[in-house]
Design an enzyme around this catalytic site. Structure first.
Site, PDB file in Angstrom:
ATOM      1  N   GLY A 199      89.382 107.409  62.552  1.00 32.46           N
ATOM      2  CA  GLY A 199      89.319 106.322  61.598  1.00 32.46           C
ATOM      3  C   GLY A 199      87.895 106.079  61.174  1.00 32.46           C
ATOM      4  O   GLY A 199      86.978 106.805  61.563  1.00 32.46           O
ATOM      5  N   LYS A 259      89.715 105.289  72.834  1.00 30.11           N
ATOM      6  CA  LYS A 259      89.047 105.120  71.530  1.00 30.11           C
ATOM      7  C   LYS A 259      87.542 105.035  71.745  1.00 30.11           C
ATOM      8  O   LYS A 259      87.047 104.169  72.460  1.00 30.11           O
ATOM      9  CB  LYS A 259      89.529 103.874  70.792  1.00 30.11           C
ATOM     10  CG  LYS A 259      88.868 103.747  69.415  1.00 30.11           C
ATOM     11  CD  LYS A 259      89.616 102.811  68.502  1.00 30.11           C
ATOM     12  CE  LYS A 259      89.203 101.394  68.700  1.00 30.11           C
ATOM     13  NZ  LYS A 259      89.754 100.504  67.668  1.00 30.11           N
ATOM     14  N   ASP A 286      93.685  94.212  59.252  1.00 30.06           N
ATOM     15  CA  ASP A 286      93.772  95.639  58.904  1.00 30.06           C
ATOM     16  C   ASP A 286      95.174  96.182  59.203  1.00 30.06           C
ATOM     17  O   ASP A 286      95.328  97.268  59.755  1.00 30.06           O
ATOM     18  CB  ASP A 286      92.715  96.430  59.674  1.00 30.06           C
ATOM     19  CG  ASP A 286      92.427  97.797  59.043  1.00 30.06           C
ATOM     20  OD1 ASP A 286      92.787  97.997  57.861  1.00 30.06           O
ATOM     21  OD2 ASP A 286      91.856  98.659  59.728  1.00 30.06           O
ATOM     22  N   GLY A 331      93.498 111.118  66.792  1.00 33.21           N
ATOM     23  CA  GLY A 331      93.373 110.262  65.625  1.00 33.21           C
ATOM     24  C   GLY A 331      91.925 109.966  65.296  1.00 33.21           C
ATOM     25  O   GLY A 331      91.067 109.951  66.184  1.00 33.21           O
ATOM     26  N   TYR A 382      85.969 103.809  62.088  1.00 36.61           N
ATOM     27  CA  TYR A 382      85.118 103.227  63.122  1.00 36.61           C
ATOM     28  C   TYR A 382      85.134 103.995  64.438  1.00 36.61           C
ATOM     29  O   TYR A 382      84.363 103.684  65.333  1.00 36.61           O
ATOM     30  CB  TYR A 382      85.544 101.777  63.389  1.00 36.61           C
ATOM     31  CG  TYR A 382      85.346 100.895  62.193  1.00 36.61           C
ATOM     32  CD1 TYR A 382      84.097 100.352  61.907  1.00 36.61           C
ATOM     33  CD2 TYR A 382      86.402 100.618  61.330  1.00 36.61           C
ATOM     34  CE1 TYR A 382      83.902  99.547  60.803  1.00 36.61           C
ATOM     35  CE2 TYR A 382      86.220  99.811  60.221  1.00 36.61           C
ATOM     36  CZ  TYR A 382      84.969  99.275  59.961  1.00 36.61           C
ATOM     37  OH  TYR A 382      84.788  98.488  58.867  1.00 36.61           O
ATOM     38  N   GLY A 383      86.008 104.978  64.564  1.00 35.45           N
ATOM     39  CA  GLY A 383      86.034 105.679  65.831  1.00 35.45           C
ATOM     40  C   GLY A 383      87.021 106.822  65.858  1.00 35.45           C
ATOM     41  O   GLY A 383      87.758 107.061  64.900  1.00 35.45           O
ATOM     42  N   THR A 384      87.010 107.522  66.978  1.00 33.26           N
ATOM     43  CA  THR A 384      87.912 108.642  67.208  1.00 33.26           C
ATOM     44  C   THR A 384      88.713 108.359  68.466  1.00 33.26           C
ATOM     45  O   THR A 384      88.177 107.851  69.451  1.00 33.26           O
ATOM     46  CB  THR A 384      87.115 109.949  67.381  1.00 33.26           C
ATOM     47  OG1 THR A 384      86.318 110.170  66.207  1.00 33.26           O
ATOM     48  CG2 THR A 384      88.047 111.139  67.561  1.00 33.26           C
ATOM     49  N   VAL A 385      89.999 108.682  68.428  1.00 30.99           N
ATOM     50  CA  VAL A 385      90.883 108.441  69.569  1.00 30.99           C
ATOM     51  C   VAL A 385      91.216 109.777  70.226  1.00 30.99           C
ATOM     52  O   VAL A 385      91.594 110.735  69.542  1.00 30.99           O
ATOM     53  CB  VAL A 385      92.172 107.722  69.139  1.00 30.99           C
ATOM     54  CG1 VAL A 385      93.049 107.441  70.363  1.00 30.99           C
ATOM     55  CG2 VAL A 385      91.847 106.421  68.416  1.00 30.99           C
TER      56      VAL A 385
END
Length: 485
Positions: free
Chosen positions: A194, A214, A318, A192, A196-199
């Site tokens: 987003g 994350k 959110d 995933g 603000y970050g990558t999972v």
């Protein structure tokens, strides 16, 4: 002209000029020169060195990771310059000359003119250790990392010590351990992304299996302010997830605050996000109406818990289908708490003191109008977002779509409601997810009607008439589908 005259004495290593840092790392990587300086770096432990060696096996720069780890322990460009003086790497000193204050430039002459130990006049980095001690034992005396220092400061400013309790009650892991768990944050492990970050999917020792990691990335913002914001989000999420334990809130397992990329480790959610399942991504089977009921009620309970537990409610900020995750049993869990804030409950129409906020940056399609226009922040912000989520569950439509004539989902539902009234048919016959199994029995029809009705009520433009989360859950439960026996 020497451009080091205006250099601050405290510049963390990752924030020095990128091209200079890359040149230094290229030289240190050659013939593993970085290994010769590691014993002279206070705070660097044997496991850090081993982690850097593993990092190089992923075709990454081991010296860059080493410097990032060292920086996380409180060491700056000045300390790096002094380290090169101590190890007599004059070429590297000259290379980074412009990155340190001119008052330290005398060290170059000292190194050039003498083979003796560098003058004691140089500023000693905290916790200096000898190379022999590094080989024999782990170095325990070191400055706290910027992350730890910030966490400590935030903890001291918190009257209830929630951050301190969160950190003490959550497993700390090293950045190197996360590198190993995710195969060097391999692209193939990404589950995933987003804003603000990558999972990443990973296997972390000590957690009993697969986890989700994350990693908050910088994007185009590599400034100190950007780094602080990423750290703030990590600490906010860590504090919230460790403080609030609930069946419908994503469990946090561990954290790492090393370097410029904070990381959080969660339970791995094998069925992805609610968004994934509604859109049938990766060929997934459409959700049944019983599953939609359980997801709606479960997510509602988790959000209601945040709003009602404790003296001050937590506003997620959110809420969207991408942040409602599904475990192997399809049980929903709310995640992504980096934007959450303490706030106000707005249960009465005469609420006169809502919190004004400018830092919530939730997805626009889910944001309530009072927040978009006036930055008013109450629990009703989450209620509005959850109303949109319920309409998505009912219709299978996105919250916003350029392909629809009516792009916003609330307006699209209202148009369909008027059309259904004109045709004298239930709105569910128009506003229904065509990919879902056919409705069976009056219970499923009644639940879909309730889903649409309470979704529209939650997404009302007037925040004062929106229901509370407890009212939404109660209404959905009254109109729920009996479980299959």
């Amino acid at each position: 002209m020497d451009d080091s005259l205006g250099v601050s004495e405290v510049v963390m290593i990752p924030f020095m000029k990128r091209e200079v840092l890359q040149q230094i790392c290229a030289i240190l990587d050659t013939d593993n020169t970085w290994e010769t300086i590691a014993p002279y770096m206070p705070g660097i432990e044997l496991r850090d060195v081993e982690g850097c060696k593993r990092y190089s096996s992923y075709n990454q720069s081991p010296s860059e990771l080493l410097l990032r780890i060292w920086s996380s322990k409180g060491y700056s460009t000045t300390h790096l310059y002094q380290l090169f003086a101590k190890t007599k790497l004059i070429r590297l000193m000259r290379m980074m000359r412009s990155q340190v204050h001119e008052k330290y430039h005398y060290l170059e002459n000292k190194v050039t003119n003498s083979t003796s130990r560098v003058s004691k006049q140089m500023v000693q980095p905290p916790g200096s250790q000898s190379a022999s001690r590094l080989k024999k034992t782990e170095i325990k005396e070191s400055s706290p990392s910027p992350a730890a220092a910030a966490a400590s400061q935030l903890s001291r400013s918190n009257t209830d010590d929630t951050l301190r309790v969160a950190i003490e009650g959550t497993l700390p892991v090293t950045y190197c351990e996360l590198l190993e768990a995710t195969n060097g944050f391999a692209v193939s492990n990404v589950i995933g992304k987003g804003g603000y970050g990558t999972v990443y999917k990973g296997e972390l020792k000590g957690t009993g299996g697969i986890v989700a990691v994350k990693r908050l990335h910088s994007g185009n913002d590599t400034s100190q302010n950007g780094s602080r914001e990423r750290l703030r989000q990590s600490l906010t999420e860590l504090r919230t997830l460790a403080r609030f334990r609930h069946d419908n809130i994503l469990p946090i397992y561990a954290y790492s605050l090393e370097g410029s990329e904070p990381c959080l480790v969660y339970q791995f959610m094998s069925n992805g996000s609610l968004e994934d399942r509604l859109l049938c991504r990766k060929g997934s089977v459409p959700l049944t109406w019983i599953q939609r009921k359980e997801i709606s009620i479960g997510a509602g309970r988790g959000l209601g818990f945040l709003h009602s537990f404790g003296k001050t409610p937590i506003i997620h900020g959110d809420i969207k289908t991408a942040n409602i995750l599904l475990d192997k049993h399809m049980e929903p869990k709310i995640g992504d708490f980096g934007l959450c804030r303490d706030g106000h409950v707005e249960a009465e129409a005469m609420e006169k003191h809502p919190l004004i906020a400018s830092h919530i940056k939730g997805t626009l399609a889910y944001l309530a109008p009072e927040f978009i226009t006036s930055k008013i922040l109450t629990t009703k912000l989450d209620v509005y977002s959850f109303g949109i989520v319920l309409l998505e569950i009912a219709s299978g439509q996105r919250a916003y779509s350029d392909s629809r004539e009516t792009r916003g989902l609330v307006e699209y539902c209202q148009v369909n409601k008027e059309l259904a009234a004109h045709r004298k048919i239930p709105v569910r016959e128009i506003f229904i997810d065509r990919r879902a199994p056919p409705l069976v029995g009056d219970e499923e029809k009644s639940f879909l009607d309730a889903l649409i009705e309470v979704g529209l009520a939650g997404a009302n433009n007037d925040r004062k008439v929106r229901p509370t989360m407890s009212q939404i859950v109660e209404y959905l439960c009254k109109n729920s589908i009996p479980p299959v026996v």
